[in-house]
Scaffold this motif. Structure first.
Motif, PDB file in Angstrom:
ATOM      1  N   ASN A  99       0.980  -1.338   0.070  1.00 15.89           N
ATOM      2  CA  ASN A  99       0.115   0.085   0.010  1.00 15.89           C
ATOM      3  C   ASN A  99       0.830   1.060  -0.152  1.00 15.89           C
ATOM      4  O   ASN A  99       0.571   2.301   0.853  1.00 15.89           O
ATOM      5  CB  ASN A  99      -1.010  -0.109   1.263  1.00 15.89           C
ATOM      6  CG  ASN A  99      -1.855  -1.165   1.400  1.00 15.89           C
ATOM      7  OD1 ASN A  99      -2.118  -1.694   0.163  1.00 15.89           O
ATOM      8  ND2 ASN A  99      -2.492  -1.330   2.525  1.00 15.89           N
ATOM      9  N   ARG A 100       1.837   1.394  -0.878  1.00 20.04           N
ATOM     10  CA  ARG A 100       2.721   2.590  -0.759  1.00 20.04           C
ATOM     11  C   ARG A 100       2.619   3.396  -2.139  1.00 20.04           C
ATOM     12  O   ARG A 100       3.792   4.044  -2.345  1.00 20.04           O
ATOM     13  CB  ARG A 100       4.106   2.096  -0.432  1.00 20.04           C
ATOM     14  CG  ARG A 100       4.261   1.125   0.697  1.00 20.04           C
ATOM     15  CD  ARG A 100       3.569   1.358   1.926  1.00 20.04           C
ATOM     16  NE  ARG A 100       4.374   2.367   2.657  1.00 20.04           N
ATOM     17  CZ  ARG A 100       3.906   2.926   3.941  1.00 20.04           C
ATOM     18  NH1 ARG A 100       2.857   2.390   4.245  1.00 20.04           N
ATOM     19  NH2 ARG A 100       4.815   3.359   4.614  1.00 20.04           N
ATOM     20  N   ASN A 101       1.950   3.002  -2.940  1.00 21.89           N
ATOM     21  CA  ASN A 101       1.970   3.724  -4.279  1.00 21.89           C
ATOM     22  C   ASN A 101       1.106   5.115  -4.234  1.00 21.89           C
ATOM     23  O   ASN A 101      -0.090   5.011  -3.745  1.00 21.89           O
ATOM     24  CB  ASN A 101       1.250   3.020  -5.293  1.00 21.89           C
ATOM     25  CG  ASN A 101       2.135   1.999  -5.835  1.00 21.89           C
ATOM     26  OD1 ASN A 101       3.406   1.893  -5.539  1.00 21.89           O
ATOM     27  ND2 ASN A 101       1.539   0.890  -6.628  1.00 21.89           N
ATOM     28  N   VAL A 102       1.815   6.176  -4.449  1.00 18.23           N
ATOM     29  CA  VAL A 102       0.995   7.593  -4.226  1.00 18.23           C
ATOM     30  C   VAL A 102       0.821   8.272  -5.585  1.00 18.23           C
ATOM     31  O   VAL A 102       1.825   8.374  -6.285  1.00 18.23           O
ATOM     32  CB  VAL A 102       2.031   8.460  -3.196  1.00 18.23           C
ATOM     33  CG1 VAL A 102       1.396   9.740  -2.817  1.00 18.23           C
ATOM     34  CG2 VAL A 102       2.280   7.876  -1.932  1.00 18.23           C
ATOM     35  N   TYR A 103      -0.305   8.843  -5.637  1.00 18.31           N
ATOM     36  CA  TYR A 103      -0.495   9.829  -6.836  1.00 18.31           C
ATOM     37  C   TYR A 103      -0.698  11.053  -6.274  1.00 18.31           C
ATOM     38  O   TYR A 103      -1.542  11.355  -5.402  1.00 18.31           O
ATOM     39  CB  TYR A 103      -1.972   9.138  -7.539  1.00 18.31           C
ATOM     40  CG  TYR A 103      -2.304  10.191  -8.521  1.00 18.31           C
ATOM     41  CD1 TYR A 103      -1.682  10.184  -9.885  1.00 18.31           C
ATOM     42  CD2 TYR A 103      -3.147  11.058  -8.214  1.00 18.31           C
ATOM     43  CE1 TYR A 103      -2.177  10.841 -10.917  1.00 18.31           C
ATOM     44  CE2 TYR A 103      -3.600  11.829  -9.452  1.00 18.31           C
ATOM     45  CZ  TYR A 103      -3.190  11.850 -10.816  1.00 18.31           C
ATOM     46  OH  TYR A 103      -3.592  12.691 -11.747  1.00 18.31           O
ATOM     47  N   VAL A 104      -0.098  12.079  -7.024  1.00 20.51           N
ATOM     48  CA  VAL A 104      -0.100  13.434  -6.319  1.00 20.51           C
ATOM     49  C   VAL A 104      -0.646  14.688  -7.526  1.00 20.51           C
ATOM     50  O   VAL A 104      -0.340  14.384  -8.679  1.00 20.51           O
ATOM     51  CB  VAL A 104       1.292  13.845  -5.913  1.00 20.51           C
ATOM     52  CG1 VAL A 104       1.074  15.443  -5.453  1.00 20.51           C
ATOM     53  CG2 VAL A 104       1.677  13.020  -4.893  1.00 20.51           C
TER      54      VAL A 104
ATOM     55  N   ASN B  75      10.266   7.137   3.464  1.00 23.59           N
ATOM     56  CA  ASN B  75       9.247   6.104   4.208  1.00 23.59           C
ATOM     57  C   ASN B  75       8.628   5.031   3.389  1.00 23.59           C
ATOM     58  O   ASN B  75       7.738   4.524   3.983  1.00 23.59           O
ATOM     59  CB  ASN B  75       8.293   7.027   5.133  1.00 23.59           C
ATOM     60  CG  ASN B  75       8.615   7.693   6.238  1.00 23.59           C
ATOM     61  OD1 ASN B  75       8.768   7.297   7.288  1.00 23.59           O
ATOM     62  ND2 ASN B  75       9.256   9.019   5.988  1.00 23.59           N
ATOM     63  N   GLY B  76       9.293   4.703   2.257  1.00 23.96           N
ATOM     64  CA  GLY B  76       8.898   3.726   1.568  1.00 23.96           C
ATOM     65  C   GLY B  76       7.918   3.606   0.556  1.00 23.96           C
ATOM     66  O   GLY B  76       7.170   2.762  -0.116  1.00 23.96           O
ATOM     67  N   PHE B  77       7.258   4.847   0.201  1.00 30.91           N
ATOM     68  CA  PHE B  77       6.364   5.162  -0.687  1.00 30.91           C
ATOM     69  C   PHE B  77       7.048   5.274  -2.025  1.00 30.91           C
ATOM     70  O   PHE B  77       7.981   5.787  -2.249  1.00 30.91           O
ATOM     71  CB  PHE B  77       5.566   6.323  -0.263  1.00 30.91           C
ATOM     72  CG  PHE B  77       4.600   6.286   0.851  1.00 30.91           C
ATOM     73  CD1 PHE B  77       3.369   5.837   0.962  1.00 30.91           C
ATOM     74  CD2 PHE B  77       5.350   6.394   2.373  1.00 30.91           C
ATOM     75  CE1 PHE B  77       2.634   5.684   2.069  1.00 30.91           C
ATOM     76  CE2 PHE B  77       4.531   6.131   3.458  1.00 30.91           C
ATOM     77  CZ  PHE B  77       3.152   5.836   3.172  1.00 30.91           C
ATOM     78  N   THR B  78       6.123   5.211  -3.193  1.00 30.06           N
ATOM     79  CA  THR B  78       6.667   5.297  -4.434  1.00 30.06           C
ATOM     80  C   THR B  78       5.556   5.973  -5.309  1.00 30.06           C
ATOM     81  O   THR B  78       4.349   5.861  -4.950  1.00 30.06           O
ATOM     82  CB  THR B  78       6.796   4.064  -5.264  1.00 30.06           C
ATOM     83  OG1 THR B  78       7.776   3.148  -4.460  1.00 30.06           O
ATOM     84  CG2 THR B  78       7.260   4.152  -6.548  1.00 30.06           C
ATOM     85  N   GLU B  79       5.985   7.071  -5.748  1.00 32.00           N
ATOM     86  CA  GLU B  79       5.224   8.034  -6.613  1.00 32.00           C
ATOM     87  C   GLU B  79       4.685   7.368  -7.950  1.00 32.00           C
ATOM     88  O   GLU B  79       5.471   6.498  -8.758  1.00 32.00           O
ATOM     89  CB  GLU B  79       5.716   9.259  -7.099  1.00 32.00           C
ATOM     90  CG  GLU B  79       4.678  10.182  -7.787  1.00 32.00           C
ATOM     91  CD  GLU B  79       5.159  11.595  -8.139  1.00 32.00           C
ATOM     92  OE1 GLU B  79       4.387  12.366  -8.291  1.00 32.00           O
ATOM     93  OE2 GLU B  79       6.353  11.644  -7.943  1.00 32.00           O
ATOM     94  N   THR B  80       3.159   7.244  -8.333  1.00 34.56           N
ATOM     95  CA  THR B  80       2.738   6.730  -9.590  1.00 34.56           C
ATOM     96  C   THR B  80       2.023   7.898 -10.343  1.00 34.56           C
ATOM     97  O   THR B  80       1.247   8.672 -10.017  1.00 34.56           O
ATOM     98  CB  THR B  80       1.997   5.441  -9.322  1.00 34.56           C
ATOM     99  OG1 THR B  80       1.390   5.104 -10.377  1.00 34.56           O
ATOM    100  CG2 THR B  80       0.862   6.081  -8.435  1.00 34.56           C
ATOM    101  N   LYS B  81       2.143   7.829 -11.568  1.00 35.54           N
ATOM    102  CA  LYS B  81       1.517   8.563 -12.503  1.00 35.54           C
ATOM    103  C   LYS B  81       0.046   7.992 -12.901  1.00 35.54           C
ATOM    104  O   LYS B  81      -0.689   8.746 -13.621  1.00 35.54           O
ATOM    105  CB  LYS B  81       2.271   8.895 -13.578  1.00 35.54           C
ATOM    106  CG  LYS B  81       3.770   9.455 -13.387  1.00 35.54           C
ATOM    107  CD  LYS B  81       3.495  10.726 -12.676  1.00 35.54           C
ATOM    108  CE  LYS B  81       4.902  11.493 -12.262  1.00 35.54           C
ATOM    109  NZ  LYS B  81       4.821  12.936 -11.593  1.00 35.54           N
TER     110      LYS B  81
END
Length: 706
Positions: free
Chosen positions: A153-158, A180-186
């Motif tokens: 649960n570490r995919n982040v959309y901004v 902190n282990g999060f990854t950005e996704t498009k």
């Protein structure tokens, strides 16, 4: 009054006593403790919420006390959590903070003014069987469970809306999350967490956010509750409409103000692990994120660097002091270090950011904290060994003397405001003996002569001669000044509490043009402000014609709840009148802008290539030193520019984004110049040939259109 101030001191003393006896430590906030009662349970949690209509006395610059007057509620709530096995009952709003709550949580103070929880990996090396209080929420959790949760649960959309500061804040936020282990996704459909960084400056900006939030919520409807993405609202709108977002409309799971980005991992974990909503809207008098290196796209050739946050001007129409807090400046060493790293990475243009960027001032003693953190490897997001400079180089750069003396003989002496300008606070008391904006600008410009330096958004009052001299004499400091007028009427300016008259503003414009010939000037204008008469409006239109701005950001007045204007003035100009007046202001601007553009035909500019044109893939777009957009052909290879109409030499090179080229202007529209490339160059080579970043046209040429 004196009596009110005494009562306030007594109240803050009680706050301090309550907090000391309870063992809790909170950051400074504005507002008082509130109680949020769950619709599904009677559990109460206390939080230091920011008032939607804070008292004016808060912005006096003196009130630095804590805003929690009943911290025992926090302690009692933690005990309730312990009794329920470390999980809160569903439906309660959990307020998390990245601040030390008790001895069980290990924490360290960061050089950017914020606080960091010690890494869970370090704790695992020690007391692995001991539970910890996660994110200071009072929720107990096994360390092994915590670490295992980091792998899912570490995919982040901004999404980011608003000003350049918001864009840079999103980069800072992603640095904290990546750490902190999060990854950005498009891809929004691949995201477990959706974050939207918001703007609250106008009603239209907020309306767009509401639409997007409704869409984000719709993405989770077909899914089970545990699989729905966490939706977070960040930034100025979050600070302004906190409880409406969480409770009334229930469109957000997380609300975080602009000073709470360090706490985002805790806020997200709270929602994902408990199903509760979470909030942190504390405003800080210290947080600058100086020790967080923003996440930027690979290969970028331009970057934002925030040097200060908040605003103390408190113009009556403006929401910024209420959503961004008091002014505080980032330490000098961290700024110089970040700009140096960007130079090493090949960045060609840096824009220094701040809500009142040219009011920057800082004590150099703070820089040792940053240098120590750098030496110890405690800089968030600084994971590239190649990009890390030697600590001795950073210290030498900090101690570098201003050999050229461009910032004045004594740059730490407060030289005053521009003539005819004043403010609501005593600037000399704050800035005397400190590093101020002129010296910072000069230091940054010396790091890399081939790197352009811009800054925004300034206040006209903070353009003394020391600043103008640095802009004039450093070739890589762009000759384009943003000078927000807001109105051309002295009466309106007084109601806006701007600190200057129409005459003082025009005198400053004339002085700027005298000190910095060919300097482009841009502005902000508000039409239809409270009490604006037809004469006031005509004064604004005439100002547009007199100055002849290169760019202007023009809007009809939009009342913001909580501002001084909303509390004390009547929004008495009808909407149709506002729009008609705005149209006249825009027309006056366009007339003068077109004239300015036509005067550019035949001139030669040093242009930084931004990238391919959106309308035609066979064309490049670029920016001049004066911040004008230029479009030109990209189908050919070019040699080196020698000052002639054609490039010289047998070697031809393909152009790429981030290259400097010489472009001769051949045509224009109101907002864009069109030209032909004369060859590749460098910033300093062009300067050596022509003595500036623009060669004026040899003859007056008839206007060209396209």
């Amino acid at each position: 009054t004196h009596t009110q101030r005494e009562r306030e001191r007594e109240r803050l003393a009680v706050c301090d006593r309550d907090m000391t006896t309870s063992g809790a430590s909170f950051a400074w906030t504005r507002g008082t403790t509130s109680e949020v009662t769950s619709k599904k349970a009677s559990t109460r949690v206390a939080f230091a919420g920011a008032l939607q209509n804070p008292p004016t006395s808060f912005f006096s610059g003196r009130r630095r006390g804590r805003g929690v007057n009943n911290a025992n509620n926090y302690e009692n709530n933690s005990n309730k959590n312990k009794n329920t096995g470390g999980r809160k009952q569903s439906g309660a709003v959990v307020i998390t903070r990245a601040h030390k709550a008790n001895e069980t949580t290990a924490s360290t103070t960061g050089t950017g003014g914020g606080h960091h929880l010690t890494s869970k990996e370090d704790l695992l090396k020690g007391k692995t069987e001991m539970p910890i209080i996660k994110g200071n929420t009072g929720i107990l959790e096994d360390l092994e469970d915590y670490v295992s949760s980091k792998t899912k649960n570490r995919n982040v959309y901004v999404e980011t809306y608003g000003c350049q500061m918001n864009a840079n804040d999103s980069e800072v936020m992603m640095s904290v999350l990546n750490d902190n282990g999060f990854t950005e996704t498009k891809d929004i459909h691949d995201a477990n967490v959706i974050l939207i960084n918001t703007c609250a400056i106008r009603d239209k900006a907020e309306a767009k956010i509401w639409q997007r939030l409704a869409y984000f919520r719709s993405l989770g409807k077909p899914k089970k509750k545990a699989e729905r993405p966490v939706v977070g609202v960040l930034g100025c709108m979050a600070e302004r409409l906190k409880m409406q977002l969480l409770e009334a409309d229930q469109l957000a799971d997380i609300v975080a103000g602009p000073d709470a980005y360090r706490d985002l991992p805790n806020l997200i974990d709270t929602v994902q692990n408990t199903g509760d909503k979470s909030m942190n809207v504390q405003l800080s008098v210290e947080e600058t994120y100086a020790d967080v290196i923003p996440v930027r796209p690979d290969g970028t050739h331009s970057a934002f660097v925030t040097i200060m946050r908040g605003c103390d001007n408190c113009c009556t129409f403006c929401i910024v002091p209420y959503t961004r807090g008091q002014e505080r400046s980032r330490d000098l060493a961290s700024i110089l270090y970040e700009v140096r790293v960007l130079s090493e990475q090949g960045v060609k243009e840096v824009t220094l950011l701040g809500q009142n960027v040219n009011s920057y001032y800082v004590d150099t003693n703070k820089s040792e904290d940053f240098l120590s953190s750098l030496k110890e490897g405690n800089i968030v997001g600084n994971n590239s060994i190649e990009a890390i400079l030697n600590i001795n180089n950073a210290r030498e750069e900090l101690n570098m003397k201003n050999s050229a003396g461009l910032a004045g003989e004594d740059p730490t002496k407060f030289s005053g405001y521009a003539a005819g300008f004043e403010s609501r606070y005593d600037a000399s008391r704050k800035r005397e003996g400190k590093v101020q904006f002129a010296e910072l600008l000069d230091r940054v410009a010396q790091i890399d002569p081939e790197m352009r330096i811009r800054f925004t958004s300034p206040h006209p009052k903070d353009f003394p001669d020391d600043v103008l001299n640095v802009i004039r004499d450093r070739p890589n400091v762009c000759k384009c000044l943003h000078m927000p007028a807001q109105s051309g009427s002295t009466a309106t300016l007084e109601r806006m509490r701007r600190g200057y008259s129409r005459e003082a503003y025009l005198d400053l414009v004339n002085h700027v043009k005298k000190v910095i010939p060919d300097c482009a000037i841009t502005t902000d204008i508000i039409s239809g402000f409270c009490g604006e008469t037809e004469k006031d409006h005509k004064d604004t239109v005439s100002l547009m014609n007199i100055v002849g701005y290169e760019q202007a950001f023009m809007f009809a007045y939009s009342e913001r709840e909580g501002t001084a204007a909303a509390r004390h003035l009547d929004d008495d100009v009808p909407e149709d009148v506002k729009q008609n007046r705005l149209a006249e202001v825009i027309e006056a601007f366009r007339t003068q802008a077109q004239r300015k553009q036509e005067e550019e035909i035949g001139s030669v500019h040093c242009v930084l290539i931004e990238g391919p044109s959106k309308k035609n893939e066979d064309e490049w777009t670029g920016k001049t030193d004066s911040s004008k957009w230029v479009v030109f052909d990209n189908t050919k290879k070019y040699g080196e520019y020698s000052g002639l109409d054609e490039d010289e030499g047998d070697t031809k090179n393909e152009l790429k984004a981030g290259d400097y080229i010489a472009v001769q202007v051949t045509g224009c529209s109101t907002g864009t110049l069109f030209g032909k490339c004369l060859g590749r160059t460098t910033l300093m080579a062009f300067q050596a040939l022509h003595g500036s970043q623009r060669l004026p046209p040899k003859n007056t040429v008839a206007a060209g259109a396209r």
